[in-house]
Scaffold this active site. Structure first.
Site, PDB file in Angstrom:
ATOM      1  N   CYS A 124      19.661  16.111 -17.932  1.00 40.38           N
ATOM      2  CA  CYS A 124      19.833  14.649 -17.866  1.00 40.38           C
ATOM      3  C   CYS A 124      20.881  14.271 -16.821  1.00 40.38           C
ATOM      4  O   CYS A 124      20.737  13.274 -16.106  1.00 40.38           O
ATOM      5  CB  CYS A 124      20.275  14.101 -19.219  1.00 40.38           C
ATOM      6  SG  CYS A 124      19.084  14.356 -20.517  1.00 40.38           S
TER       7      CYS A 124
HETATM    8  C1  BEZ Z   1      19.124  18.625 -20.824  1.00 41.01           C
HETATM    9  O1  BEZ Z   1      19.119  17.442 -20.507  1.00 41.01           O
HETATM   10  O2  BEZ Z   1      19.697  19.459 -20.152  1.00 41.01           O
HETATM   11  C2  BEZ Z   1      18.401  19.064 -22.044  1.00 41.01           C
HETATM   12  C3  BEZ Z   1      18.305  18.208 -23.125  1.00 41.01           C
HETATM   13  C4  BEZ Z   1      17.646  18.643 -24.265  1.00 41.01           C
HETATM   14  C5  BEZ Z   1      17.080  19.911 -24.300  1.00 41.01           C
HETATM   15  C6  BEZ Z   1      17.168  20.750 -23.198  1.00 41.01           C
HETATM   16  C7  BEZ Z   1      17.842  20.316 -22.056  1.00 41.01           C
END
Ligand code: BEZ
Length: 211
Positions: free
Chosen positions: A45
């Protein structure tokens, strides 16, 4: 019930990092992109918000307002924005909805319980100036989105909203487009004076008409 293409994007009010938002008022006459994030302070994100912030000029050029959503609260978002600036080298230049009560994510069916009960998947909604949903894409939490693809689809949506054309596989801005099946071949020269090719009676192409 889940949302479908052509539905009016549900209106809502929400807290965001740029103040309280009334969604339809926020959109005004612009196109809109609403996209969700599983959680603050997660690696994928973080890269996504940085990538979208760097594309600001591209969204502005297309008259698109961008708004992100995560189910964490405002304080968390504000602190995360600091991390994004530090790690991605850009300020976040669009609002992030603090959907701590999951009101908006429920309204837009962004939580897929068989994937994760608590967090949103990576949903993307493109909304037209008529407030109708033009595109829905859903990615899993583990896959960061391709925002160049999002811009490419917006180019196609904006072109096909104004001309009787469709865009072929892997089309990019500037390439030939397909004449809509409803246009008789005999009418193509007057509708598309830049020329055309008849590859099959149902497959006619013409240069991108708005260039
Ligand atoms: C991320 O944004 O890195 C992420 C969020 C949830 C699960 C896996 C990765």
């Amino acid at each position: 019930m889940s949302l479908r293409l052509g539905d009016v994007a549900p209106d809502f009010t929400a807290e965001s990092t740029e103040g309280d938002i009334r969604f339809h008022e926020f959109l005004g006459d612009s196109w809109g992109v609403l996209f969700s994030h599983p959680a603050d302070f997660t690696p994928v994100c973080t890269t996504e918000l940085g990538a979208v912030a760097k594309l600001r000029d591209e969204f502005v050029r297309r008259n698109v307002k961008v708004i992100a959503l995560s189910v964490d609260g405002l304080e968390s978002h504000r602190s995360w924005i600091g991390d994004i600036k530090e790690t991605q080298g850009t300020a976040v230049n669009f609002p992030i909805i603090a959907d701590h009560d999951k009101k908006v994510s429920s309204l837009y069916d962004m939580i897929h319980p068989n994937s994760n009960e608590n967090f949103t998947v990576r949903s993307v909604f493109v909304i037209g100036p008529d407030k109708k949903i033009k595109l829905i894409i859903t990615y899993p939490a583990s896959t960061g989105r391709n925002f160049d693809e999002l811009l490419r689809v917006i180019d196609s949506l904006q072109l096909t909203a104004n001309y009787s054309v469709a865009t072929p596989a892997n089309w990019k801005h500037g390439e030939d487009v397909v004449v809509a099946p409803a246009i008789p071949t005999a009418d193509i020269p007057s509708r598309f004076p830049k020329g055309h090719k008849v590859i099959k009676p149902y497959l006619r192409t013409t240069p991108q008409p708005d260039l």
